[in-house]
Motif scaffolding. Structure first.
Motif, PDB file in Angstrom:
ATOM      1  N   SER A   1      -3.079   4.804  -0.066  1.00 27.13           N
ATOM      2  CA  SER A   1      -2.581   3.450  -0.355  1.00 27.13           C
ATOM      3  C   SER A   1      -1.712   2.929   0.792  1.00 27.13           C
ATOM      4  O   SER A   1      -0.571   2.494   0.604  1.00 27.13           O
ATOM      5  N   MET A   2      -2.270   2.978   1.980  1.00 30.70           N
ATOM      6  CA  MET A   2      -1.520   2.637   3.191  1.00 30.70           C
ATOM      7  C   MET A   2      -1.136   1.163   3.246  1.00 30.70           C
ATOM      8  O   MET A   2      -1.885   0.296   2.791  1.00 30.70           O
ATOM      9  N   ASN A   3       0.017   0.911   3.857  1.00 30.32           N
ATOM     10  CA  ASN A   3       0.420  -0.466   4.126  1.00 30.32           C
ATOM     11  C   ASN A   3      -0.062  -0.867   5.521  1.00 30.32           C
ATOM     12  O   ASN A   3      -0.723  -0.088   6.214  1.00 30.32           O
ATOM     13  N   GLY A   4       0.297  -2.081   5.934  1.00 32.82           N
ATOM     14  CA  GLY A   4      -0.211  -2.618   7.194  1.00 32.82           C
ATOM     15  C   GLY A   4       0.066  -1.752   8.405  1.00 32.82           C
ATOM     16  O   GLY A   4      -0.833  -1.452   9.197  1.00 32.82           O
TER      17      GLY A   4
ATOM     18  N   ASP B   1       0.829   1.445   8.632  1.00 32.35           N
ATOM     19  CA  ASP B   1       0.132   2.733   8.584  1.00 32.35           C
ATOM     20  C   ASP B   1      -1.361   2.565   8.868  1.00 32.35           C
ATOM     21  O   ASP B   1      -1.990   3.426   9.487  1.00 32.35           O
TER      22      ASP B   1
ATOM     23  N   LYS C   1      -5.944  -7.235   2.096  1.00 28.14           N
ATOM     24  CA  LYS C   1      -5.255  -8.512   1.900  1.00 28.14           C
ATOM     25  C   LYS C   1      -3.932  -8.327   1.160  1.00 28.14           C
ATOM     26  O   LYS C   1      -3.040  -9.168   1.246  1.00 28.14           O
ATOM     27  N   GLY C   2      -3.814  -7.218   0.421  1.00 26.92           N
ATOM     28  CA  GLY C   2      -2.593  -6.936  -0.324  1.00 26.92           C
ATOM     29  C   GLY C   2      -1.630  -6.092   0.477  1.00 26.92           C
ATOM     30  O   GLY C   2      -0.897  -6.586   1.334  1.00 26.92           O
ATOM     31  N   LYS C   3      -1.676  -4.785   0.251  1.00 30.50           N
ATOM     32  CA  LYS C   3      -0.759  -3.874   0.947  1.00 30.50           C
ATOM     33  C   LYS C   3      -0.995  -3.860   2.452  1.00 30.50           C
ATOM     34  O   LYS C   3      -0.089  -3.611   3.236  1.00 30.50           O
ATOM     35  N   GLY C   4      -2.241  -4.119   2.825  1.00 35.92           N
ATOM     36  CA  GLY C   4      -2.568  -4.060   4.254  1.00 35.92           C
ATOM     37  C   GLY C   4      -2.529  -5.403   4.940  1.00 35.92           C
ATOM     38  O   GLY C   4      -3.188  -5.593   5.968  1.00 35.92           O
TER      39      GLY C   4
ATOM     40  N   HIS D   1      -7.553  -4.527  -0.789  1.00 37.88           N
ATOM     41  CA  HIS D   1      -6.435  -3.696  -0.339  1.00 37.88           C
ATOM     42  C   HIS D   1      -5.871  -4.226   0.978  1.00 37.88           C
ATOM     43  O   HIS D   1      -4.648  -4.287   1.161  1.00 37.88           O
TER      44      HIS D   1
END
Length: 335
Positions: free
Chosen positions: A289-292, A294, A225-228, A223
């Motif tokens: 499902s937070m992004n970087g 957040d 490496k992806g959204k974060g 997670h």
């Protein structure tokens, strides 16, 4: 790798569920009992460091104990030898101050970086809140500025970076004299392998933190490496300040820092601390499902932490590591 308190190895709870029952810290009576009539330590360095890890230090002995932990004093020194060391450190500091006064005009005229750094230090110092909850002034900003400038001029390995003013402030609060503040800070940087210095140790800490997450928590790592993407690299302020802003009190900061100085339960314990802090927000990060951005905000909201609980959580992570076939880079980093 080093040792971890036996009671922590036996715990099965997740870090966030820990209810830490800390043993009483080492107080002055116990500390004094560690020395013989000549002031030599009767107890081994390992014994003392493990007790500091498990119990901490009472404020009344913190200054003296830190002088051993940082290398300001030799563990094998007598009381008389320590008096001589103090006197020598004071004279050396005064000599550095005299040297600085002589070369200051030259630095101002020929070194643009010096002027820029001096302005940055002055700006940071002015913004520093210097009062306790009752409104009493607790630090001397002029003295603090002088120590930071001298440190910048004399320490070629660790150039001034934002946050050093907050770290040195804690040393000034701990000791009485400027030469003690100056030397303890220098020795602290060396003892912690310059792990809080951006151009030396911070990048390595972030790299090892990413590797640790990938090894212990692959799902979370995916997670991140992806959204974060980029979130872990953005946690550099944790290491630059050695988590100073995450705690509820200065005592908590000192508590963690003295554990880092012991080298127990392992080297580079700060990365296990950072991993434990990330675990505190992991559930929220995955659930939402937070992004970087957040994720960084959630991490920045980790404040008012209890040092004993965090140390215990990090020790549990270390205990988990010891039971696995750890990749060589991680093993070397923590051993």
């Amino acid at each position: 790798m080093g040792n971890c308190p036996s009671e922590l190895l036996q715990k099965k709870k997740e870090p966030k569920q820990l209810q830490v029952k800390r043993k009483p810290p080492i107080d002055k009576t116990e500390w004094d009992s560690y020395f013989d009539e000549n002031g030599h330590l009767d107890k081994s360095r390992d014994f003392i460091c493990l007790n500091i890890l498990e119990r901490g230090l009472h404020p009344s002995i913190r200054t003296e104990a830190w002088k051993f932990l940082t290398g300001y004093y030799s563990w094998r020194s007598s009381k008389d030898e320590r008096l001589m060391v103090d006197n020598t450190r004071k004279k050396n500091y005064e000599a550095l101050c005299e040297m600085y006064e002589k070369i200051q005009p030259l630095l101002e005229n020929l070194h643009r970086n010096f002027m820029e750094t001096r302005n940055n230090i002055s700006y940071d110092i002015q913004r520093l809140y210097d009062k306790d909850p009752l409104g009493n002034v607790i630090i001397d900003k002029k003295r603090l500025e002088k120590i930071l400038l001298l440190s910048y001029v004399c320490n070629t390995e660790a150039e001034y970076q934002q946050g050093f003013h907050e770290m040195v402030m804690l040393f000034q609060l701990m000791v009485e004299n400027d030469h003690e503040t100056f030397w303890l800070f220098q020795f602290f940087l060396q003892k912690t392998e310059h792990s809080c210095v951006i151009n030396i140790g911070v990048g390595k800490n972030l790299e090892m933190l990413s590797d640790l997450i990938s090894f212990l928590d692959p799902t979370f790592a995916e997670h991140l490496k992806g959204k974060g993407a980029g979130a872990v690299q953005s946690l550099f302020p944790w290491f630059c300040l050695f988590f100073q802003r995450a705690f509820k009190s200065f005592d908590d900061v000192w508590r963690l820092w003295e554990v880092l100085l012991t080298g127990k339960p392992c080297r580079n314990f700060q990365v296990l601390v950072a991993y434990s802090m990330l675990q505190m927000v992991k559930e929220q990060i995955l659930l939402e499902s937070m992004n970087g951005e957040d994720i960084i905000m959630a991490c920045n909201n980790l404040i008012d932490l209890d040092a004993d609980e965090l140390i215990s959580s990090a020790c549990l992570v270390y205990a988990e590591l010891m039971q696995k076939d750890v990749p060589e880079p991680l093993k070397e980093f923590f051993q």
